[in-house]
Design a protein around this motif. Sequence first.
Motif, PDB file in Angstrom:
ATOM      1  N   TYR A 195       1.577  -1.593   7.038  1.00 18.47           N
ATOM      2  CA  TYR A 195       2.503  -0.335   6.608  1.00 18.47           C
ATOM      3  C   TYR A 195       2.852  -0.358   4.948  1.00 18.47           C
ATOM      4  O   TYR A 195       2.647   0.592   4.441  1.00 18.47           O
ATOM      5  CB  TYR A 195       3.643  -0.263   7.527  1.00 18.47           C
ATOM      6  CG  TYR A 195       3.511   0.172   8.810  1.00 18.47           C
ATOM      7  CD1 TYR A 195       2.801   1.289   9.316  1.00 18.47           C
ATOM      8  CD2 TYR A 195       3.656  -0.506  10.081  1.00 18.47           C
ATOM      9  CE1 TYR A 195       2.810   1.904  10.473  1.00 18.47           C
ATOM     10  CE2 TYR A 195       3.635  -0.258  11.106  1.00 18.47           C
ATOM     11  CZ  TYR A 195       3.138   1.055  11.403  1.00 18.47           C
ATOM     12  OH  TYR A 195       2.695   1.239  12.821  1.00 18.47           O
ATOM     13  N   LEU A 196       3.106  -1.363   4.577  1.00 18.24           N
ATOM     14  CA  LEU A 196       3.476  -1.425   3.151  1.00 18.24           C
ATOM     15  C   LEU A 196       2.189  -1.070   2.201  1.00 18.24           C
ATOM     16  O   LEU A 196       2.246  -0.771   1.226  1.00 18.24           O
ATOM     17  CB  LEU A 196       4.231  -2.760   2.700  1.00 18.24           C
ATOM     18  CG  LEU A 196       5.578  -2.922   3.195  1.00 18.24           C
ATOM     19  CD1 LEU A 196       5.906  -4.386   3.002  1.00 18.24           C
ATOM     20  CD2 LEU A 196       6.511  -1.822   2.719  1.00 18.24           C
ATOM     21  N   THR A 197       0.981  -1.718   2.750  1.00 18.80           N
ATOM     22  CA  THR A 197      -0.213  -1.484   2.119  1.00 18.80           C
ATOM     23  C   THR A 197      -0.701   0.173   2.103  1.00 18.80           C
ATOM     24  O   THR A 197      -0.907   0.650   1.039  1.00 18.80           O
ATOM     25  CB  THR A 197      -1.411  -2.245   2.683  1.00 18.80           C
ATOM     26  OG1 THR A 197      -0.961  -3.543   2.625  1.00 18.80           O
ATOM     27  CG2 THR A 197      -2.547  -1.953   1.910  1.00 18.80           C
ATOM     28  N   LEU A 198      -0.669   0.530   3.286  1.00 14.05           N
ATOM     29  CA  LEU A 198      -1.213   1.888   3.344  1.00 14.05           C
ATOM     30  C   LEU A 198      -0.091   2.954   2.629  1.00 14.05           C
ATOM     31  O   LEU A 198      -0.479   4.093   2.124  1.00 14.05           O
ATOM     32  CB  LEU A 198      -1.268   2.522   4.839  1.00 14.05           C
ATOM     33  CG  LEU A 198      -0.162   2.673   5.803  1.00 14.05           C
ATOM     34  CD1 LEU A 198       0.575   4.138   5.647  1.00 14.05           C
ATOM     35  CD2 LEU A 198      -0.640   2.306   7.137  1.00 14.05           C
ATOM     36  N   ALA A 199       1.301   2.568   2.541  1.00  7.82           N
ATOM     37  CA  ALA A 199       2.214   3.284   1.818  1.00  7.82           C
ATOM     38  C   ALA A 199       1.855   3.192   0.334  1.00  7.82           C
ATOM     39  O   ALA A 199       2.078   4.302  -0.428  1.00  7.82           O
ATOM     40  CB  ALA A 199       3.633   2.935   2.119  1.00  7.82           C
ATOM     41  N   ARG A 200       1.429   2.074  -0.030  1.00  5.45           N
ATOM     42  CA  ARG A 200       1.090   1.914  -1.453  1.00  5.45           C
ATOM     43  C   ARG A 200      -0.157   2.674  -1.922  1.00  5.45           C
ATOM     44  O   ARG A 200      -0.536   2.981  -3.220  1.00  5.45           O
ATOM     45  CB  ARG A 200       1.041   0.579  -2.058  1.00  5.45           C
ATOM     46  CG  ARG A 200       2.351  -0.123  -1.980  1.00  5.45           C
ATOM     47  CD  ARG A 200       2.199  -1.529  -2.033  1.00  5.45           C
ATOM     48  NE  ARG A 200       3.304  -2.154  -2.557  1.00  5.45           N
ATOM     49  CZ  ARG A 200       4.443  -2.556  -1.947  1.00  5.45           C
ATOM     50  NH1 ARG A 200       4.319  -2.481  -0.785  1.00  5.45           N
ATOM     51  NH2 ARG A 200       5.363  -3.070  -2.557  1.00  5.45           N
ATOM     52  N   ILE A 201      -1.069   2.965  -1.078  1.00  3.30           N
ATOM     53  CA  ILE A 201      -2.276   3.883  -1.420  1.00  3.30           C
ATOM     54  C   ILE A 201      -2.325   5.315  -0.660  1.00  3.30           C
ATOM     55  O   ILE A 201      -3.006   5.162   0.409  1.00  3.30           O
ATOM     56  CB  ILE A 201      -3.369   2.957  -1.126  1.00  3.30           C
ATOM     57  CG1 ILE A 201      -3.255   1.518  -1.610  1.00  3.30           C
ATOM     58  CG2 ILE A 201      -4.820   3.485  -1.614  1.00  3.30           C
ATOM     59  CD1 ILE A 201      -4.375   0.573  -1.484  1.00  3.30           C
ATOM     60  N   PRO A 202      -1.892   5.993  -1.081  1.00  2.00           N
ATOM     61  CA  PRO A 202      -1.951   7.470  -0.452  1.00  2.00           C
ATOM     62  C   PRO A 202      -3.305   7.790  -0.084  1.00  2.00           C
ATOM     63  O   PRO A 202      -3.017   8.642   1.072  1.00  2.00           O
ATOM     64  CB  PRO A 202      -1.174   8.492  -1.677  1.00  2.00           C
ATOM     65  CG  PRO A 202      -0.436   7.468  -2.287  1.00  2.00           C
ATOM     66  CD  PRO A 202      -1.094   6.271  -2.352  1.00  2.00           C
ATOM     67  N   SER A 203      -4.080   7.836  -0.916  1.00  2.00           N
ATOM     68  CA  SER A 203      -5.473   8.139  -0.509  1.00  2.00           C
ATOM     69  C   SER A 203      -6.275   7.634   0.680  1.00  2.00           C
ATOM     70  O   SER A 203      -7.384   8.277   1.268  1.00  2.00           O
ATOM     71  CB  SER A 203      -6.424   8.205  -1.608  1.00  2.00           C
ATOM     72  OG  SER A 203      -6.688   6.771  -1.861  1.00  2.00           O
ATOM     73  N   LEU A 204      -5.708   6.466   1.122  1.00  2.00           N
ATOM     74  CA  LEU A 204      -6.324   5.601   2.079  1.00  2.00           C
ATOM     75  C   LEU A 204      -6.459   6.582   3.445  1.00  2.00           C
ATOM     76  O   LEU A 204      -5.346   6.910   4.001  1.00  2.00           O
ATOM     77  CB  LEU A 204      -5.624   4.466   2.660  1.00  2.00           C
ATOM     78  CG  LEU A 204      -6.054   3.269   1.756  1.00  2.00           C
ATOM     79  CD1 LEU A 204      -5.403   1.840   2.216  1.00  2.00           C
ATOM     80  CD2 LEU A 204      -7.515   2.857   1.626  1.00  2.00           C
ATOM     81  N   LEU A 205      -7.636   6.397   4.246  1.00  2.00           N
ATOM     82  CA  LEU A 205      -7.688   6.900   5.624  1.00  2.00           C
ATOM     83  C   LEU A 205      -8.267   6.008   6.725  1.00  2.00           C
ATOM     84  O   LEU A 205      -7.620   6.000   7.806  1.00  2.00           O
ATOM     85  CB  LEU A 205      -8.975   7.907   5.455  1.00  2.00           C
ATOM     86  CG  LEU A 205      -8.907   9.259   4.540  1.00  2.00           C
ATOM     87  CD1 LEU A 205      -9.920  10.026   4.648  1.00  2.00           C
ATOM     88  CD2 LEU A 205      -7.734  10.136   4.909  1.00  2.00           C
ATOM     89  N   THR A 206      -8.736   4.733   6.041  1.00  2.00           N
ATOM     90  CA  THR A 206      -9.009   3.652   7.028  1.00  2.00           C
ATOM     91  C   THR A 206      -8.288   2.488   6.223  1.00  2.00           C
ATOM     92  O   THR A 206      -8.701   1.880   4.987  1.00  2.00           O
ATOM     93  CB  THR A 206     -10.027   3.337   7.466  1.00  2.00           C
ATOM     94  OG1 THR A 206     -11.098   3.406   6.508  1.00  2.00           O
ATOM     95  CG2 THR A 206     -10.561   4.537   8.311  1.00  2.00           C
ATOM     96  N   LEU A 207      -7.843   1.458   7.020  1.00  2.00           N
ATOM     97  CA  LEU A 207      -7.216   0.208   6.307  1.00  2.00           C
ATOM     98  C   LEU A 207      -7.671  -1.037   7.406  1.00  2.00           C
ATOM     99  O   LEU A 207      -7.305  -0.753   8.593  1.00  2.00           O
ATOM    100  CB  LEU A 207      -5.799   0.131   6.178  1.00  2.00           C
ATOM    101  CG  LEU A 207      -5.053  -1.222   5.695  1.00  2.00           C
ATOM    102  CD1 LEU A 207      -5.954  -1.614   4.199  1.00  2.00           C
ATOM    103  CD2 LEU A 207      -3.582  -0.689   5.658  1.00  2.00           C
ATOM    104  N   ASN A 208      -8.602  -1.833   6.894  1.00  2.00           N
ATOM    105  CA  ASN A 208      -9.081  -3.023   7.661  1.00  2.00           C
ATOM    106  C   ASN A 208      -9.649  -2.223   9.035  1.00  2.00           C
ATOM    107  O   ASN A 208      -9.634  -2.850  10.312  1.00  2.00           O
ATOM    108  CB  ASN A 208      -8.050  -4.048   8.140  1.00  2.00           C
ATOM    109  CG  ASN A 208      -7.505  -4.600   6.899  1.00  2.00           C
ATOM    110  OD1 ASN A 208      -8.209  -5.087   5.841  1.00  2.00           O
ATOM    111  ND2 ASN A 208      -6.269  -4.995   7.096  1.00  2.00           N
TER     112      ASN A 208
END
Length: 174
Positions: A84-97
């Motif tokens: 959650y802290l990673t996806l919050a820091r990169i607003p453009s992300l659509l997928t994470l891992n």
Amino acid sequence: MSIGSTLADQRFTTLDFLNIADNRISSFSFIDALPRIFPSLTSLRISKNPLYDQSNVISPSTTATASTEPTVTVSTLPPDSTYYLTLARIPSLLTLNYTTITTRDREEGEIYYLSVAEKGIRTTLSSNAQDNESTIQSCVERYPLYASLCEKYDRPNILTSPTPLPTQTTSSIP
């Protein structure tokens, strides 16, 4: 692991997928730099890094001073906290891992980021009361999305709002 000054000044405007899994990334400051360097980033793989090691979840300590970044310490955060802290820091992300980020994930991550940031900011402000301007600047650098997320979720920005003084109660006995 930190992003070198040479790379931090670069911009890769067309790169949208980045696989930096299985490295030595142990700090959120590394992640905070990614949106500047990769503004089109929509997919990130960052698992198998100390930051994502689920047996030792790592988070910024709240004992940082105005001149230092929070130290990396082992804590007992819930397993999804780093996600959650990673996806919050990169607003453009659509997928994470390789996991699709839902609207609810985004909202929960951003609200969680705000709570972590507010806790860290309050601790830093209370321990560095003498040098308020540089302390505030340090907090802004440490939590770069804090102000915009306060605005998005209609929350008071504790860095710009006046700090209320503790109220004193007096009693009058007739």
